[in-house]
Design a protein around this motif. Structure first.
Motif, mmCIF file in Angstrom:
data_model
loop_
_atom_site.group_PDB
_atom_site.id
_atom_site.type_symbol
_atom_site.label_atom_id
_atom_site.label_comp_id
_atom_site.label_asym_id
_atom_site.label_seq_id
_atom_site.Cartn_x
_atom_site.Cartn_y
_atom_site.Cartn_z
ATOM 1 N N SER A 23 0.995 -1.130 -0.206
ATOM 2 C CA SER A 23 -0.256 -0.060 -0.066
ATOM 3 C C SER A 23 1.041 1.355 0.091
ATOM 4 C CB SER A 23 -0.829 0.265 1.598
ATOM 5 O OG SER A 23 -1.877 1.195 0.992
ATOM 6 N N ASP A 24 2.021 1.587 0.848
ATOM 7 C CA ASP A 24 2.953 2.568 1.393
ATOM 8 C C ASP A 24 3.164 2.423 -0.072
ATOM 9 O OD1 ASP A 24 1.273 3.595 2.916
ATOM 10 O OD2 ASP A 24 2.941 2.665 4.712
ATOM 11 N N ALA A 25 3.851 1.710 -0.371
ATOM 12 C CA ALA A 25 5.307 1.866 -1.703
ATOM 13 C C ALA A 25 4.389 1.705 -2.754
ATOM 14 C CB ALA A 25 5.748 0.150 -1.667
ATOM 15 N N TYR A 26 3.078 1.362 -3.447
ATOM 16 C CA TYR A 26 2.342 2.073 -4.586
ATOM 17 C C TYR A 26 1.732 3.077 -4.639
ATOM 18 C CZ TYR A 26 -1.949 0.973 -7.061
ATOM 19 O OH TYR A 26 -3.188 1.861 -8.405
ATOM 20 N N ARG A 27 1.364 4.068 -3.670
ATOM 21 C CA ARG A 27 0.466 5.542 -3.071
ATOM 22 C C ARG A 27 1.807 5.726 -3.031
ATOM 23 N NH1 ARG A 27 -2.668 6.120 1.796
ATOM 24 N NH2 ARG A 27 -2.589 3.588 2.505
ATOM 25 N N SER A 28 2.957 5.644 -3.172
ATOM 26 C CA SER A 28 3.794 7.198 -3.245
ATOM 27 C C SER A 28 4.754 7.393 -4.077
ATOM 28 C CB SER A 28 4.604 6.419 -2.205
ATOM 29 O OG SER A 28 4.295 6.870 -0.892
ATOM 30 N N ASN A 29 4.739 6.119 -5.124
ATOM 31 C CA ASN A 29 5.543 5.432 -6.591
ATOM 32 C C ASN A 29 4.374 5.952 -7.985
ATOM 33 O OD1 ASN A 29 8.185 5.309 -5.570
ATOM 34 N ND2 ASN A 29 7.636 3.053 -5.340
#
Length: 335
Positions: free
Chosen positions: A178-184
């Motif tokens: 979730s965090d990596a997906y939303r930040s990239n």
């Protein structure tokens, strides 16, 4: 006299990008929030740039030392507990969280300060008597922060993607988390703009600072959670059968494994015979368990951008609806 009067006019024309009118008023009223926003962007950018240029190399050197003494457990533990690794992990985690959770900050500020506080204190009514219509007032309230939020979030997303692409082998963050997906990707920008519109609408609905803040954050939380729950269904998944289903790519987002029994019955959520090393082992396992075929559905890494674009479109559509609702509500409540 002509030359003297022409000089001030030339000076004014030389600065076409200086904010004027309602845009300048928005920046002056919310200058503390503006400085806080750029401070956050600057701090996160500095952390991401440090991780990309210096931190990644230091941790890679550390991992080589870990590999060289892998047979000695105490050696591995002491190396991973080094200040270099801990500092790198802290910086990258905080930077990723800063990008992923920006919408909550935007929603809280927009709900509490951007609209509700001025409605509660009556300063909005004063502005409407100074040749500024309510529609123009709200348009400036949304347009100026939207431009700044888009610019700052875009910078952070680009820097985070640069860092993540170079160090994903040591970050331990798959592309679909979730965090990596939303930040990239652009989802971060869409989520921030949606939070801004939701915050403004909450301020107009409640017209009280703290309740508007709470409502904006709760709605933003619901939007983010819905994205995490239904993201997998935003783009058609890949379905494979046979040996390919037992050994999916390591970078794949695995959705479901299933089997087809010799009786023809299809069973989902069944991990029988998955991860067999050889075709012989797979055949033996299937025969032993009465299985005629395997199947699996997953999202390969190549689906990152389609998923990002579809979700961003949904978030921008939600932002547009919230903005339209805000203008409609403003017209209903003002003469």
């Amino acid at each position: 006299m002509t030359a003297a009067t022409a000089a001030p006019q030339l000076t004014r024309r030389a600065l076409p990008l200086v904010p004027r009118g309602t845009a300048r008023a928005v920046l002056r009223v919310h200058r503390i929030a503006l400085w806080a926003w750029w401070a956050l962007v600057a701090a996160a950018s500095a952390g991401l740039l440090w991780a990309y240029w210096l931190g990644t190399d230091a941790v890679r050197e550390l991992s080589h030392r870990v590999s060289s003494c892998a047979a000695d457990t105490s050696c591995v533990d002491s190396t991973l507990d080094s200040p270099t690794y801990e500092f790198y992990d802290t910086v990258t985690s905080l930077a990723t969280s800063a990008v992923a959770y920006l919408p909550y900050l935007v929603a809280a500020w927009a709900g509490a300060t951007l609209v509700a506080r001025e409605l509660e204190s009556g300063t909005s009514a004063l502005a409407w008597t100074q040749s500024v219509t309510p529609v123009r007032w709200l348009a400036a309230k949304l347009a100026v922060p939207a431009a700044l939020v888009t610019a700052g979030t875009s910078v952070l997303v680009l820097l985070h993607r640069l860092m993540w692409s170079d160090a994903r082998d040591i970050l331990g963050q798959d592309w679909y988390l979730s965090d990596a997906y939303r930040s990239n990707g652009p989802v971060a920008v869409g989520a921030a703009l949606c939070a801004l519109a939701v915050g403004a609408l909450a301020g107009l609905l409640v017209r009280r600072t703290l309740p508007a803040l709470g409502l904006a954050v709760v709605v933003t939380l619901a939007v983010q959670n819905l994205g995490d729950l239904y993201r997998d269904s935003l783009w058609p998944a890949v379905t494979v059968t046979g040996s390919a289903a037992s050994n999916l790519p390591s970078t794949a987002l695995q959705l479901e494994h299933g089997v087809v029994l010799t009786s023809g019955k299809r069973i989902g959520n069944n991990l029988a015979c998955v991860d067999n090393d050889t075709a012989v082992d797979l055949k033996r396992c299937m025969s032993k368990n009465g299985i005629s075929d395997l199947w699996a559905t997953y999202h390969p890494k190549s689906h990152f951008w389609p998923l990002q674009l579809v979700e961003t479109g949904i978030l921008l559509a939600a932002a547009a609806l919230a903005t339209a609702a805000a203008f409609w509500l403003l017209r209903r409540r003002t003469p």
